[in-house]
Design a protein around this motif. Structure first.
Motif, mmCIF file in Angstrom:
data_model
loop_
_atom_site.group_PDB
_atom_site.id
_atom_site.type_symbol
_atom_site.label_atom_id
_atom_site.label_comp_id
_atom_site.label_asym_id
_atom_site.label_seq_id
_atom_site.Cartn_x
_atom_site.Cartn_y
_atom_site.Cartn_z
ATOM 1 N N PRO A 54 0.826 -1.212 0.000
ATOM 2 C CA PRO A 54 0.000 0.000 0.000
ATOM 3 C C PRO A 54 0.858 1.260 0.000
ATOM 4 C CG PRO A 54 0.060 -0.950 2.189
ATOM 5 C CD PRO A 54 0.778 -1.914 1.289
ATOM 6 N N ASP A 55 0.276 2.329 -0.496
ATOM 7 C CA ASP A 55 0.928 3.630 -0.506
ATOM 8 C C ASP A 55 0.168 4.527 0.470
ATOM 9 O OD1 ASP A 55 1.878 6.186 -0.956
ATOM 10 O OD2 ASP A 55 1.609 6.116 -3.126
ATOM 11 N N PHE A 56 0.832 4.919 1.542
ATOM 12 C CA PHE A 56 0.196 5.721 2.576
ATOM 13 C C PHE A 56 0.563 7.193 2.490
ATOM 14 C CE2 PHE A 56 -0.268 1.521 4.461
ATOM 15 C CZ PHE A 56 -1.562 1.597 4.935
ATOM 16 N N ASN A 57 1.121 7.643 1.382
ATOM 17 C CA ASN A 57 1.527 9.046 1.275
ATOM 18 C C ASN A 57 0.369 10.001 1.531
ATOM 19 O OD1 ASN A 57 4.238 8.530 0.773
ATOM 20 N ND2 ASN A 57 3.884 8.273 -1.413
ATOM 21 N N SER A 58 -0.793 9.734 0.932
ATOM 22 C CA SER A 58 -1.942 10.640 1.105
ATOM 23 C C SER A 58 -2.445 10.653 2.542
ATOM 24 C CB SER A 58 -3.084 10.243 0.172
ATOM 25 O OG SER A 58 -2.698 10.410 -1.168
ATOM 26 N N VAL A 59 -2.600 9.465 3.134
ATOM 27 C CA VAL A 59 -3.116 9.415 4.510
ATOM 28 C C VAL A 59 -2.072 9.953 5.487
ATOM 29 C CG1 VAL A 59 -2.510 7.057 5.230
ATOM 30 C CG2 VAL A 59 -4.633 8.077 6.015
ATOM 31 N N ASN A 60 -0.771 9.759 5.190
ATOM 32 C CA ASN A 60 0.264 10.347 6.042
ATOM 33 C C ASN A 60 0.213 11.868 5.979
ATOM 34 O OD1 ASN A 60 1.132 7.832 6.821
ATOM 35 N ND2 ASN A 60 2.944 7.823 5.523
ATOM 36 N N GLN A 61 -0.026 12.411 4.779
ATOM 37 C CA GLN A 61 -0.149 13.864 4.643
ATOM 38 C C GLN A 61 -1.360 14.372 5.410
ATOM 39 O OE1 GLN A 61 -0.254 15.324 0.602
ATOM 40 N NE2 GLN A 61 -0.674 17.410 1.253
ATOM 41 N N LEU A 62 -2.498 13.664 5.285
ATOM 42 C CA LEU A 62 -3.700 14.025 6.033
ATOM 43 C C LEU A 62 -3.409 14.015 7.531
ATOM 44 C CD1 LEU A 62 -6.797 14.572 6.097
ATOM 45 C CD2 LEU A 62 -7.092 12.081 6.152
ATOM 46 N N PHE A 63 -2.719 12.975 7.984
ATOM 47 C CA PHE A 63 -2.352 12.862 9.396
ATOM 48 C C PHE A 63 -1.478 14.042 9.826
ATOM 49 C CE2 PHE A 63 1.079 11.464 12.289
ATOM 50 C CZ PHE A 63 0.327 11.347 13.447
ATOM 51 N N CYS A 105 -9.661 2.550 5.827
ATOM 52 C CA CYS A 105 -9.944 2.933 4.489
ATOM 53 C C CYS A 105 -9.625 4.409 4.367
ATOM 54 C CB CYS A 105 -11.381 2.590 4.097
ATOM 55 S SG CYS A 105 -12.663 3.742 4.429
ATOM 56 N N GLY A 106 -8.642 5.017 4.357
ATOM 57 C CA GLY A 106 -8.380 6.412 4.135
ATOM 58 C C GLY A 106 -8.544 7.317 5.326
ATOM 59 N N PHE A 107 -8.678 6.789 6.501
ATOM 60 C CA PHE A 107 -8.776 7.584 7.712
ATOM 61 C C PHE A 107 -7.375 7.827 8.261
ATOM 62 C CE2 PHE A 107 -13.247 6.441 8.530
ATOM 63 C CZ PHE A 107 -13.677 7.547 9.235
ATOM 64 N N ALA A 108 -7.120 9.028 8.727
ATOM 65 C CA ALA A 108 -5.912 9.277 9.506
ATOM 66 C C ALA A 108 -6.221 8.895 10.956
ATOM 67 C CB ALA A 108 -5.517 10.744 9.399
ATOM 68 N N TRP A 109 -5.187 8.607 11.718
ATOM 69 C CA TRP A 109 -5.370 8.079 13.065
ATOM 70 C C TRP A 109 -4.266 8.618 13.959
ATOM 71 C CZ3 TRP A 109 -3.092 5.308 16.873
ATOM 72 C CH2 TRP A 109 -3.917 4.604 17.746
ATOM 73 N N GLU A 110 -4.637 9.090 15.167
ATOM 74 C CA GLU A 110 -3.618 9.555 16.111
ATOM 75 C C GLU A 110 -3.987 9.172 17.536
ATOM 76 O OE1 GLU A 110 -3.052 13.793 16.875
ATOM 77 O OE2 GLU A 110 -5.150 14.176 16.369
ATOM 78 N N VAL A 111 -2.952 9.008 18.348
ATOM 79 C CA VAL A 111 -3.117 8.787 19.777
ATOM 80 C C VAL A 111 -3.229 10.151 20.440
ATOM 81 C CG1 VAL A 111 -1.875 8.112 21.872
ATOM 82 C CG2 VAL A 111 -1.956 6.555 19.941
#
Length: 199
Positions: A34-43, A99-105
């Protein structure tokens, strides 16, 4: 004959999911990592907490991101690095099973082997959901989790609790749209549902 271990290129590395670094040895659900560049940017653009490198909070946050990636994208259990396959269980709102959600603690309340934490999950509603048009607005929810890990920090059990009303309230705000569409051949087919969030 000795073979050099596979080392990911700089472009292949993901700073939040170290388990992507042995990508060539893995059988991927969609045939490729998988490529997480977009979700990492969102995060990175939307995170509310920036934890010190190496802190318990950063470790838990990255462990959950890595676990979610494996759970969503790896096919073979032997390829999982983040769980103990002999003991692993997942419970979401008390049910054994985001599915495209950013996630943080947001907070960590206890350290290993039983890690209790508060999290935030968010994305932008840019696809249809259950007959509702996208709004482009941020949809988010907060939750609590309990992560039981072994001595290697591999997950044995994860319990996630959140209010589904927070999530679905944002997804049902868009105006209703037609449940069917006509194809080029004139056939009416049910509209295909996909992840309503940006990737």
């Amino acid at each position: 004959m000795l073979h050099k271990p596979y080392v990911a290129t700089r472009e292949e590395r993901d700073k939040y999911r170290s388990v992507l670094e042995d990508a060539r040895k893995v059988q991927w659900r969609y045939g490729y990592p998988p490529d997480f560049n977009s979700v990492n940017q969102l995060f990175e653009e939307g995170q509310t907490k920036v934890w010190p490198e190496g802190s318990l909070e950063e470790t838990v946050q990255n462990a959950i991101k890595s676990w979610e990636m494996e759970f969503s994208h790896k096919v073979r259990l032997q390829d999982f690095k983040t769980i103990n396959p002999e003991k692993f269980k997942l419970f979401v709102n008390g049910n054994y099973s985001l599915c495209g959600f950013a996630w943080e603690v947001l907070s960590v309340y206890s350290g290993p082997p039983v890690i209790a934490f508060k999290f935030r999950h968010w994305g932008y509603f840019e696809g249809t959901f259950k007959g509702h048009a996208p709004t482009g607005e941020m949809v988010q929810f907060l939750g609590l989790g309990v992560l039981k890990v072994d001595e290697s920090l591999r997950a044995e059990e994860i319990e996630i609790y959140y209010d589904p009303g927070e999530l679905f309230g944002g997804l049902l705000k868009g105006p209703p749209i037609s449940e069917t569409k006509t194809t080029d051949t004139g056939d009416n087919t049910a509209e295909k549902q996909s992840c309503p969030f940006t990737q």
